[in-house]
Design an enzyme around this catalytic site. Structure first.
Site, PDB file in Angstrom:
ATOM      1  N   ASN A 107       0.869  -1.181   0.000  1.00  0.00           N
ATOM      2  CA  ASN A 107       0.000   0.000   0.000  1.00  0.00           C
ATOM      3  C   ASN A 107       0.904   1.229   0.000  1.00  0.00           C
ATOM      4  O   ASN A 107       1.489   1.568   1.026  1.00  0.00           O
ATOM      5  CB  ASN A 107      -0.886  -0.023   1.258  1.00  0.00           C
ATOM      6  CG  ASN A 107      -1.714   1.244   1.390  1.00  0.00           C
ATOM      7  OD1 ASN A 107      -1.811   2.032   0.446  1.00  0.00           O
ATOM      8  ND2 ASN A 107      -2.315   1.440   2.555  1.00  0.00           N
ATOM      9  N   LYS A 137       0.054   4.260  -0.319  1.00  0.00           N
ATOM     10  CA  LYS A 137      -0.616   5.455   0.215  1.00  0.00           C
ATOM     11  C   LYS A 137      -0.377   6.658  -0.715  1.00  0.00           C
ATOM     12  O   LYS A 137      -0.345   6.485  -1.927  1.00  0.00           O
ATOM     13  CB  LYS A 137      -0.143   5.738   1.642  1.00  0.00           C
ATOM     14  CG  LYS A 137      -0.262   4.528   2.551  1.00  0.00           C
ATOM     15  CD  LYS A 137      -0.142   4.879   3.999  1.00  0.00           C
ATOM     16  CE  LYS A 137      -0.063   3.607   4.812  1.00  0.00           C
ATOM     17  NZ  LYS A 137      -0.214   3.830   6.238  1.00  0.00           N
ATOM     18  N   HIS A 177      -9.653   0.842   4.645  1.00  0.00           N
ATOM     19  CA  HIS A 177      -8.383   1.093   5.358  1.00  0.00           C
ATOM     20  C   HIS A 177      -8.657   2.028   6.538  1.00  0.00           C
ATOM     21  O   HIS A 177      -9.520   2.909   6.457  1.00  0.00           O
ATOM     22  CB  HIS A 177      -7.366   1.714   4.398  1.00  0.00           C
ATOM     23  CG  HIS A 177      -5.992   1.777   4.987  1.00  0.00           C
ATOM     24  ND1 HIS A 177      -5.611   2.771   5.851  1.00  0.00           N
ATOM     25  CD2 HIS A 177      -4.923   0.938   4.871  1.00  0.00           C
ATOM     26  CE1 HIS A 177      -4.360   2.548   6.236  1.00  0.00           C
ATOM     27  NE2 HIS A 177      -3.924   1.445   5.656  1.00  0.00           N
ATOM     28  N   GLU A 180      -7.211   4.548   7.578  1.00  0.00           N
ATOM     29  CA  GLU A 180      -7.108   5.980   7.260  1.00  0.00           C
ATOM     30  C   GLU A 180      -8.389   6.461   6.568  1.00  0.00           C
ATOM     31  O   GLU A 180      -8.803   7.604   6.748  1.00  0.00           O
ATOM     32  CB  GLU A 180      -5.847   6.239   6.421  1.00  0.00           C
ATOM     33  CG  GLU A 180      -4.599   6.110   7.293  1.00  0.00           C
ATOM     34  CD  GLU A 180      -3.355   5.574   6.593  1.00  0.00           C
ATOM     35  OE1 GLU A 180      -3.282   5.616   5.356  1.00  0.00           O
ATOM     36  OE2 GLU A 180      -2.454   5.095   7.316  1.00  0.00           O
ATOM     37  N   GLU A 187      -5.437  -5.041  10.549  1.00  0.00           N
ATOM     38  CA  GLU A 187      -4.478  -3.954  10.748  1.00  0.00           C
ATOM     39  C   GLU A 187      -4.844  -3.183  12.015  1.00  0.00           C
ATOM     40  O   GLU A 187      -5.649  -2.231  11.953  1.00  0.00           O
ATOM     41  CB  GLU A 187      -4.510  -3.000   9.553  1.00  0.00           C
ATOM     42  CG  GLU A 187      -4.124  -3.649   8.243  1.00  0.00           C
ATOM     43  CD  GLU A 187      -3.546  -2.632   7.275  1.00  0.00           C
ATOM     44  OE1 GLU A 187      -2.424  -2.845   6.818  1.00  0.00           O
ATOM     45  OE2 GLU A 187      -4.201  -1.617   6.994  1.00  0.00           O
ATOM     46  N   GLY A 200       2.144   2.378  10.897  1.00  0.00           N
ATOM     47  CA  GLY A 200       3.025   3.537  10.758  1.00  0.00           C
ATOM     48  C   GLY A 200       3.831   3.869  11.999  1.00  0.00           C
ATOM     49  O   GLY A 200       4.443   4.933  12.074  1.00  0.00           O
ATOM     50  N   SER A 259       3.281  -1.968  10.428  1.00  0.00           N
ATOM     51  CA  SER A 259       4.729  -1.926  10.682  1.00  0.00           C
ATOM     52  C   SER A 259       5.438  -3.236  10.337  1.00  0.00           C
ATOM     53  O   SER A 259       6.375  -3.637  11.042  1.00  0.00           O
ATOM     54  CB  SER A 259       5.002  -1.518  12.134  1.00  0.00           C
ATOM     55  OG  SER A 259       4.486  -0.223  12.364  1.00  0.00           O
TER      56      SER A 259
HETATM   57  C1  PEP Z   1      -0.938   0.270   6.090  1.00  0.00           C
HETATM   58  O1  PEP Z   1      -1.182   1.455   6.113  1.00  0.00           O
HETATM   59  O2  PEP Z   1      -1.699  -0.495   5.514  1.00  0.00           O
HETATM   60  C2  PEP Z   1       0.264  -0.189   6.790  1.00  0.00           C
HETATM   61  C3  PEP Z   1       0.287  -1.423   7.163  1.00  0.00           C
HETATM   62  O3  PEP Z   1       1.268   0.739   7.009  1.00  0.00           O
HETATM   63  P1  PEP Z   1       2.704   0.481   7.682  1.00  0.00           P
HETATM   64  O4  PEP Z   1       3.250  -0.802   7.107  1.00  0.00           O
HETATM   65  O5  PEP Z   1       3.519   1.656   7.287  1.00  0.00           O
HETATM   66  O6  PEP Z   1       2.471   0.362   9.153  1.00  0.00           O
END
Ligand code: PEP
Length: 243
Positions: free
Chosen positions: A9, A11, A93, A95, A162, A168, A199
């Site tokens: 992803n 973003k 997601h 976000e 998630e 993040g 992460s």
């Molecule tokens: C995400 O936003 O789907 C995600 C897993 O981000 P990160 O790997 O940066 O934590």
């Protein structure tokens, strides 16, 4: 059907040249058996679908609107995503839920519409830290899964767990939590692939992939570097004994 998937992803990162360079590097080095999906921003989809066309990498979008067309300024329809070569679309997601206020009802409509238009949804679910501290993690995730997938044919669906508090931050959820939540989600969706996101890095991919009910990863920031992303896929395969 349960299968191994590692998805990127991106973003809201990169300009077109950088995106193309990273995509080209991925095509050069990713020859894995695991299904690999890259989800760039909308404006790069068309160009990257050409870059990925002769490769093993599949294209996904990060969101879509549920209507086919019409007066919905700024939105992108499932038909548009199909027309530029998308096979997958990330929906719900955290976000989108927390910054843009998407509700379970919105996400359900998007999941139904994606499937109607032959796009495979990657449904993201996960609790906030406050919800976890209140002992509500499973209730929240159950509500999100059931609301989004109510009456839906699950054969093309992918779920990504998630936890919002691990996205993040550089620190993934601990192994026991991931194991517990994936087993719980597995009980709700059975054979649907359940990915972990939050992460995931090249350094922790091996131990995270050891969890039996983790069928793959959804990777954010660590997917912006093609070589790091490739290492994550390799570590995942090493842990799962794929060769
Ligand atoms: C995400 O936003 O789907 C995600 C897993 O981000 P990160 O790997 O940066 O934590």
């Amino acid at each position: 059907m349960r299968r191994n998937i590692v998805a990127a992803n991106w973003k809201m990162h990169f300009g077109i040249n950088e995106a193309e360079n990273v995509a080209e590097r991925m095509v050069e080095i990713i020859k894995n058996k695991t299904e690999v999906i890259v989800c760039p921003p909308f404006v790069f989809l068309d160009r990257l679908s050409r870059v990925f066309s002769d490769s093993l990498i599949k294209l996904g979008a990060q969101n879509m609107y549920f209507e086919e067309k019409g007066a919905f300024t700024g939105e992108i329809s499932p038909i548009m995503l199909k027309s530029v070569g998308c096979e997958y679309v990330i929906l719900g997601h955290s976000e989108r839920r927390h910054i843009f206020g998407e509700s379970d009802i919105d996400i359900h409509k998007k999941v139904v519409s994606a499937i109607e238009h032959d796009l495979k949804p990657i449904l993201c679910v996960g609790e906030t830290l406050a919800q976890r501290k209140d002992g509500k993690a499973k209730d929240v995730v159950e509500r999100q899964v059931i609301a989004a997938l109510d009456g839906v044919d699950l054969s093309s669906v992918v779920v990504a767990y998630e936890p919002v508090w691990a996205i993040g931050t550089g620190v993934p959820a601990d192994l026991d939590t991931i194991n517990e939540m994936h087993t719980f989600i597995r009980g709700l969706v059975e054979d649907v692939p359940v990915l972990y996101g939050g992460s995931v890095k090249d350094k922790n991919a091996f131990e995270l992939a050891h969890i039996d009910d983790v069928d793959g990863f959804l990777v954010g920031s660590a997917s912006l570097d093609a070589d790091v992303f490739k290492k994550i896929i390799d570590e995942f395969e090493r842990a799962k004994g794929v060769n």
